[in-house]
Design a protein around this motif. Sequence first.
Motif, PDB file in Angstrom:
ATOM      1  N   GLU A  89       0.827  -1.394   0.069  1.00  0.00           N
ATOM      2  CA  GLU A  89      -0.148   0.367  -0.320  1.00  0.00           C
ATOM      3  C   GLU A  89       0.767   1.229   0.101  1.00  0.00           C
ATOM      4  OE1 GLU A  89      -2.407  -0.726   3.302  1.00  0.00           O
ATOM      5  OE2 GLU A  89      -3.699  -2.323   2.346  1.00  0.00           O
ATOM      6  N   ALA A  90       2.373   1.175   0.237  1.00  0.00           N
ATOM      7  CA  ALA A  90       3.484   2.455   0.404  1.00  0.00           C
ATOM      8  C   ALA A  90       3.333   3.120  -1.266  1.00  0.00           C
ATOM      9  CB  ALA A  90       4.070   1.941   0.246  1.00  0.00           C
ATOM     10  N   THR A  91       3.401   4.464  -1.462  1.00  0.00           N
ATOM     11  CA  THR A  91       4.423   4.787  -2.589  1.00  0.00           C
ATOM     12  C   THR A  91       4.967   5.485  -1.804  1.00  0.00           C
ATOM     13  OG1 THR A  91       3.391   7.918  -1.211  1.00  0.00           O
ATOM     14  CG2 THR A  91       1.654   6.428  -2.375  1.00  0.00           C
ATOM     15  N   PRO A  92       5.701   6.071  -3.143  1.00  0.00           N
ATOM     16  CA  PRO A  92       7.342   6.424  -3.030  1.00  0.00           C
ATOM     17  C   PRO A  92       8.201   7.562  -1.542  1.00  0.00           C
ATOM     18  CG  PRO A  92       6.777   6.251  -5.213  1.00  0.00           C
ATOM     19  CD  PRO A  92       5.618   5.939  -4.400  1.00  0.00           C
ATOM     20  N   ASN A  93       6.894   8.068  -1.037  1.00  0.00           N
ATOM     21  CA  ASN A  93       6.911   8.914   0.155  1.00  0.00           C
ATOM     22  C   ASN A  93       6.863   8.578   0.908  1.00  0.00           C
ATOM     23  OD1 ASN A  93       7.097  11.560  -1.806  1.00  0.00           O
ATOM     24  ND2 ASN A  93       4.815  11.324  -1.883  1.00  0.00           N
ATOM     25  N   ASP A  94       6.401   7.156   1.315  1.00  0.00           N
ATOM     26  CA  ASP A  94       6.457   6.391   2.168  1.00  0.00           C
ATOM     27  C   ASP A  94       7.739   5.860   2.546  1.00  0.00           C
ATOM     28  OD1 ASP A  94       3.815   7.171   3.322  1.00  0.00           O
ATOM     29  OD2 ASP A  94       3.073   5.546   1.458  1.00  0.00           O
ATOM     30  N   LEU A  95       8.321   5.239   2.189  1.00  0.00           N
ATOM     31  CA  LEU A  95       9.924   4.276   1.613  1.00  0.00           C
ATOM     32  C   LEU A  95       9.985   4.956   2.731  1.00  0.00           C
ATOM     33  CD1 LEU A  95      11.791   2.866   0.302  1.00  0.00           C
ATOM     34  CD2 LEU A  95      12.370   3.895  -0.958  1.00  0.00           C
ATOM     35  N   SER A  96      10.432   6.254   3.071  1.00  0.00           N
ATOM     36  CA  SER A  96      11.765   6.568   4.116  1.00  0.00           C
ATOM     37  C   SER A  96      10.891   5.864   5.237  1.00  0.00           C
ATOM     38  CB  SER A  96      11.553   8.003   4.203  1.00  0.00           C
ATOM     39  OG  SER A  96      12.418   8.803   5.505  1.00  0.00           O
ATOM     40  N   ASN A  97       9.470   6.587   6.066  1.00  0.00           N
ATOM     41  CA  ASN A  97       8.714   5.567   7.529  1.00  0.00           C
ATOM     42  C   ASN A  97       9.154   4.476   7.296  1.00  0.00           C
ATOM     43  OD1 ASN A  97       7.560   5.785   9.730  1.00  0.00           O
ATOM     44  ND2 ASN A  97       5.990   4.983   8.331  1.00  0.00           N
ATOM     45  N   LEU A  98       8.830   3.521   6.418  1.00  0.00           N
ATOM     46  CA  LEU A  98       9.525   1.952   6.294  1.00  0.00           C
ATOM     47  C   LEU A  98      10.832   1.491   6.587  1.00  0.00           C
ATOM     48  CD1 LEU A  98       7.160   0.874   3.066  1.00  0.00           C
ATOM     49  CD2 LEU A  98       6.778   0.337   4.870  1.00  0.00           C
ATOM     50  N   LYS A  99      11.464   2.414   5.783  1.00  0.00           N
ATOM     51  CA  LYS A  99      13.129   2.034   6.269  1.00  0.00           C
ATOM     52  C   LYS A  99      12.996   2.422   7.876  1.00  0.00           C
ATOM     53  CE  LYS A  99      16.077   2.999   3.284  1.00  0.00           C
ATOM     54  NZ  LYS A  99      17.301   3.107   2.345  1.00  0.00           N
ATOM     55  N   SER A 100      13.019   3.152   8.060  1.00  0.00           N
ATOM     56  CA  SER A 100      13.020   3.529   9.823  1.00  0.00           C
ATOM     57  C   SER A 100      12.314   3.086  10.356  1.00  0.00           C
ATOM     58  CB  SER A 100      12.512   5.242  10.531  1.00  0.00           C
ATOM     59  OG  SER A 100      11.534   5.631   9.987  1.00  0.00           O
ATOM     60  N   THR A 101      11.282   2.261  10.447  1.00  0.00           N
ATOM     61  CA  THR A 101      10.616   1.243  10.818  1.00  0.00           C
ATOM     62  C   THR A 101      10.955  -0.154  10.875  1.00  0.00           C
ATOM     63  OG1 THR A 101       8.080   2.098  10.797  1.00  0.00           O
ATOM     64  CG2 THR A 101       8.265   0.190  11.434  1.00  0.00           C
ATOM     65  N   TYR A 102      11.417  -0.636   9.832  1.00  0.00           N
ATOM     66  CA  TYR A 102      12.010  -2.092  10.081  1.00  0.00           C
ATOM     67  C   TYR A 102      13.794  -1.805   8.695  1.00  0.00           C
ATOM     68  CZ  TYR A 102       7.262  -3.074   9.798  1.00  0.00           C
ATOM     69  OH  TYR A 102       6.125  -3.020  10.445  1.00  0.00           O
ATOM     70  N   PRO A 103      14.250  -1.064   9.785  1.00  0.00           N
ATOM     71  CA  PRO A 103      15.705  -1.014   8.997  1.00  0.00           C
ATOM     72  C   PRO A 103      16.474  -2.019   9.122  1.00  0.00           C
ATOM     73  CG  PRO A 103      16.154  -0.392  11.618  1.00  0.00           C
ATOM     74  CD  PRO A 103      14.585  -1.111  10.582  1.00  0.00           C
ATOM     75  N   PHE A 104      16.680  -3.736   9.466  1.00  0.00           N
ATOM     76  CA  PHE A 104      16.894  -4.841   9.369  1.00  0.00           C
ATOM     77  C   PHE A 104      15.952  -5.272   7.602  1.00  0.00           C
ATOM     78  CE2 PHE A 104      14.296  -4.863  12.781  1.00  0.00           C
ATOM     79  CZ  PHE A 104      12.620  -5.617  12.084  1.00  0.00           C
ATOM     80  N   LEU A 105      15.042  -4.856   7.268  1.00  0.00           N
ATOM     81  CA  LEU A 105      14.172  -6.160   6.089  1.00  0.00           C
ATOM     82  C   LEU A 105      15.191  -4.842   4.497  1.00  0.00           C
ATOM     83  CD1 LEU A 105      10.505  -6.068   6.642  1.00  0.00           C
ATOM     84  CD2 LEU A 105      12.231  -7.856   6.600  1.00  0.00           C
ATOM     85  N   PHE A 106      15.949  -4.112   4.741  1.00  0.00           N
ATOM     86  CA  PHE A 106      16.447  -2.960   3.883  1.00  0.00           C
ATOM     87  C   PHE A 106      18.009  -2.934   4.053  1.00  0.00           C
ATOM     88  CE2 PHE A 106      11.978  -1.572   5.000  1.00  0.00           C
ATOM     89  CZ  PHE A 106      12.169  -0.840   3.138  1.00  0.00           C
ATOM     90  N   SER A 107      18.486  -3.496   2.771  1.00  0.00           N
ATOM     91  CA  SER A 107      20.509  -3.991   2.649  1.00  0.00           C
ATOM     92  C   SER A 107      20.577  -2.047   1.860  1.00  0.00           C
ATOM     93  CB  SER A 107      20.405  -4.770   1.575  1.00  0.00           C
ATOM     94  OG  SER A 107      21.954  -4.399   1.481  1.00  0.00           O
ATOM     95  N   SER A 108      21.545  -2.103   2.485  1.00  0.00           N
ATOM     96  CA  SER A 108      22.271  -0.335   2.503  1.00  0.00           C
ATOM     97  C   SER A 108      22.513  -0.686   0.796  1.00  0.00           C
ATOM     98  CB  SER A 108      23.349  -0.457   3.955  1.00  0.00           C
ATOM     99  OG  SER A 108      24.591  -1.446   3.422  1.00  0.00           O
ATOM    100  N   ARG A 109      23.009  -1.959   0.352  1.00  0.00           N
ATOM    101  CA  ARG A 109      23.268  -1.644  -0.918  1.00  0.00           C
ATOM    102  C   ARG A 109      22.893  -1.796  -1.936  1.00  0.00           C
ATOM    103  NH1 ARG A 109      26.504  -7.728   0.374  1.00  0.00           N
ATOM    104  NH2 ARG A 109      23.853  -7.944   1.482  1.00  0.00           N
ATOM    105  N   ILE A 110      21.393  -1.836  -1.413  1.00  0.00           N
ATOM    106  CA  ILE A 110      20.336  -1.408  -2.865  1.00  0.00           C
ATOM    107  C   ILE A 110      19.689  -0.209  -2.226  1.00  0.00           C
ATOM    108  CG2 ILE A 110      18.221  -2.756  -3.443  1.00  0.00           C
ATOM    109  CD1 ILE A 110      18.837  -5.199  -2.283  1.00  0.00           C
TER     110      ILE A 110
END
Length: 319
Positions: free
Chosen positions: A45-66
């Motif tokens: 349900e996210a939009t590009p504007n929501d990406l920052s919030n998702l990354k802060s809530t689930y940092p371990f799901l987002f690789s820094s290499r991507i």
Amino acid sequence: MKKITLFILVLLAFFNCKNDNALEEEIAKIDVDFTVERFDRAFAEATPNDLSNLKSTYPFLFSSRIPDSLWVERMTDSFQVILNNETHKQFGDFKTVTNEIGDLFRHLKYYDKTFSELRVITLTNFVKYREKLAVTDTVAVIAIDNYLGSNHEFYANLPRYLVQNMVPSQIVVDLASSYAEKQIFQSQKKTFLDEMIYFGKQLYFKDKVIPFKTDAQKIGYSNEQLDFAYANENMIWTEFVENEMLYNTDSSLPARFIADAPFSKFQLELDNQTPGRLGQFIGWQIVRAYMQNNDVSLQDLMQKEAIEIFNKSNYKPAK
């Protein structure tokens, strides 16, 4: 004499059943405090504007290499959109699985006083079926696109012996396996017996923490496969003993009788009739015999060496 023996067995079964029921009633009263965090729905349900919030809530799901640009592309990727729809169609509010996870956590709390509930997070991973879930000390991550049902079109090209367990009811079974792996200690897994007892411990652990699942579900068999294993238990054991497999360190034995496979490989005509992983099944029965004949806690069992378990099990398969 036979009538007396039968009467005693029935009486013992009756009292064991009453004790089991009392234990389950006690465990059902244990409080658990957790929620399932539906990252899969949040991302869908996210939009590009929501990406920052998702990354802060689930940092371990987002690789820094991507880079963020690839995550934004994934939001509208055609297959990702299909995954979102299919997982939502299958699981909806996830209530049934959530209730089973709650029951698992209650049993884990009962048997391990140090256990505390984890964050449970669901996601999709493009059907990487060998990476269904991951468990750490604080988080359990479940890739639910690997549990859409054995007849789902996504799995059409996968082997049937794998697909039969890609169903919602196996999520809590796989979670229990992961918790068992974290608690099992064996100083070595050199012999075929070591391998059998390792998985026997894992399956007995499931007996205790997910008793609401059938034996077939615990080991990942169909009912017919489990019936075959029980009906031929003596034959299987005889093959292992007469061919001197127990203390053998041949690396081909786990591949033939322990690893996931369409059938076990006795190198006999009946092989195609057998389920895979019959070495795990026999290990399970050995551990069950050990626990029946010895006063040992579940936690202590998980630390025992394979040879001690076997020697003290007095295991004798039914003829």
